[in-house]
Structure formats: structure tokens, C-alpha cells
Write a protein that holds these residues in place. Structure first.
Motif, PDB file in Angstrom:
ATOM      1  N   TRP A  75     -17.010  26.724 -17.229  1.00 47.81           N
ATOM      2  CA  TRP A  75     -16.350  27.404 -16.001  1.00 47.81           C
ATOM      3  C   TRP A  75     -14.819  27.893 -16.812  1.00 47.81           C
ATOM      4  O   TRP A  75     -14.396  28.817 -16.109  1.00 47.81           O
ATOM      5  CB  TRP A  75     -15.868  26.494 -14.708  1.00 47.81           C
ATOM      6  N   ARG A  76     -14.108  26.821 -17.587  1.00 46.53           N
ATOM      7  CA  ARG A  76     -13.107  27.506 -18.136  1.00 46.53           C
ATOM      8  C   ARG A  76     -13.215  28.531 -18.998  1.00 46.53           C
ATOM      9  O   ARG A  76     -12.269  29.478 -19.105  1.00 46.53           O
ATOM     10  CB  ARG A  76     -12.350  26.197 -18.924  1.00 46.53           C
TER      11      ARG A  76
ATOM     12  N   VAL B 140     -17.701  19.325  -9.323  1.00 44.92           N
ATOM     13  CA  VAL B 140     -17.330  20.289 -10.587  1.00 44.92           C
ATOM     14  C   VAL B 140     -15.954  20.792 -10.173  1.00 44.92           C
ATOM     15  O   VAL B 140     -15.081  20.948 -10.972  1.00 44.92           O
ATOM     16  CB  VAL B 140     -18.284  20.953 -10.625  1.00 44.92           C
TER      17      VAL B 140
ATOM     18  N   VAL C 236     -17.717  22.004 -16.565  1.00 49.67           N
ATOM     19  CA  VAL C 236     -16.256  22.344 -16.604  1.00 49.67           C
ATOM     20  C   VAL C 236     -15.911  23.241 -17.982  1.00 49.67           C
ATOM     21  O   VAL C 236     -15.345  24.290 -17.664  1.00 49.67           O
ATOM     22  CB  VAL C 236     -15.533  21.145 -16.740  1.00 49.67           C
TER      23      VAL C 236
ATOM     24  N   ARG D 136     -12.998  18.314 -10.408  1.00 49.00           N
ATOM     25  CA  ARG D 136     -13.043  17.793 -11.895  1.00 49.00           C
ATOM     26  C   ARG D 136     -12.191  19.206 -12.562  1.00 49.00           C
ATOM     27  O   ARG D 136     -11.402  18.913 -13.408  1.00 49.00           O
ATOM     28  CB  ARG D 136     -14.255  17.414 -12.373  1.00 49.00           C
ATOM     29  N   LEU D 137     -12.767  20.462 -12.308  1.00 52.05           N
ATOM     30  CA  LEU D 137     -12.147  21.571 -12.743  1.00 52.05           C
ATOM     31  C   LEU D 137     -10.642  21.707 -12.323  1.00 52.05           C
ATOM     32  O   LEU D 137      -9.832  22.043 -13.355  1.00 52.05           O
ATOM     33  CB  LEU D 137     -12.926  22.861 -12.570  1.00 52.05           C
TER      34      LEU D 137
ATOM     35  N   TYR E 280     -11.373  27.646  -6.351  1.00 55.75           N
ATOM     36  CA  TYR E 280     -12.701  27.092  -6.502  1.00 55.75           C
ATOM     37  C   TYR E 280     -13.070  27.015  -5.147  1.00 55.75           C
ATOM     38  O   TYR E 280     -12.765  26.002  -4.557  1.00 55.75           O
ATOM     39  CB  TYR E 280     -12.979  26.133  -7.356  1.00 55.75           C
TER      40      TYR E 280
ATOM     41  N   ALA F  64     -20.872  17.710 -14.133  1.00 55.82           N
ATOM     42  CA  ALA F  64     -19.498  18.205 -14.019  1.00 55.82           C
ATOM     43  C   ALA F  64     -18.939  18.249 -15.501  1.00 55.82           C
ATOM     44  O   ALA F  64     -18.184  19.185 -15.973  1.00 55.82           O
ATOM     45  CB  ALA F  64     -18.689  17.375 -13.269  1.00 55.82           C
ATOM     46  N   ASP F  65     -19.174  17.025 -16.604  1.00 57.37           N
ATOM     47  CA  ASP F  65     -18.596  17.131 -17.501  1.00 57.37           C
ATOM     48  C   ASP F  65     -19.162  18.351 -18.596  1.00 57.37           C
ATOM     49  O   ASP F  65     -18.474  18.975 -19.200  1.00 57.37           O
ATOM     50  CB  ASP F  65     -18.916  15.635 -18.447  1.00 57.37           C
TER      51      ASP F  65
ATOM     52  N   GLU G 255      -7.699  21.970 -15.209  1.00 57.82           N
ATOM     53  CA  GLU G 255      -7.151  23.575 -15.364  1.00 57.82           C
ATOM     54  C   GLU G 255      -6.020  24.014 -14.432  1.00 57.82           C
ATOM     55  O   GLU G 255      -6.162  24.120 -13.196  1.00 57.82           O
ATOM     56  CB  GLU G 255      -8.423  24.235 -14.989  1.00 57.82           C
TER      57      GLU G 255
END
Length: 87
Positions: free
Chosen positions: A45-46, A71, A42, A74-75, A64, A38-39, A79
Motif C-alpha cells: 500500500w505504501r 490493514v 502495508v 496499521r497503514l 483509507y 497486514a504486515d 504512514e
């Protein structure tokens, strides 16, 4: 990097052992495997969201859906343009 790779390999082996024994995979193992993913994803994805929302025919906010839900969550936390995340 070698230490991170070795740690990941050990967690994967722990996961395989637990699954082969029919045991629940511990939250620690899942966190060790999924959170680094995920780290790393992200920011990607941004960047994708930046590119898509720059198109005149696409507007926000967005959601999402699918993929690895950790993910997506967390995003969504970091965001503000993402207002929903689901699996």
C-alpha cells in the motif's frame, strides 16, 4: 515458511471450529490470521501511495476506506500521509 503455513492452517481450523460451534472466535486467532496479512500488505500500500502521489493531479493527505480495516489502521499508524482510516 512451512512452520508459518502450518501455524496459519491450524489457526484457520481453530476459527472454523469456533464458528461451527457458534462460539466467538478468539482475539488470538484473529490476530494470528489478520496481523501477518497486514504486515505483508502495508509495504504494498505504501508503494501504491508513492506512485499515486507522484501524479500531478493527485495530492495528499489521503484516507483509507474499505477493505480490511486492520490493514487500514496499521497503514495509518506508520504512514503520515494517511490521515484517516474507516471501514
Amino acid at each position: 515458511m512451512k512452520t508459518e503455513t502450518a501455524g496459519r492452517a491450524a489457526r484457520c481450523a481453530d476459527q472454523r471450529r469456533a464458528m461451527a460451534a457458534g462460539e466467538k472466535v478468539s482475539d488470538d486467532i484473529i490476530d494470528a490470521l489478520v496481523l501477518p496479512l497486514a504486515d505483508r500488505t502495508v509495504p504494498e500500500w505504501r508503494a501504491a501511495l508513492d506512485a499515486l502521489l507522484a501524479l500531478p493531479e493527485i495530492g495528499g493527505p489521503v484516507g483509507y476506506s474499505g477493505g480490511v480495516i486492520s490493514v487500514g489502521i496499521r497503514l495509518a499508524v506508520v504512514e503520515p500521509r494517511i490521515v484517516a482510516a474507516s471501514q
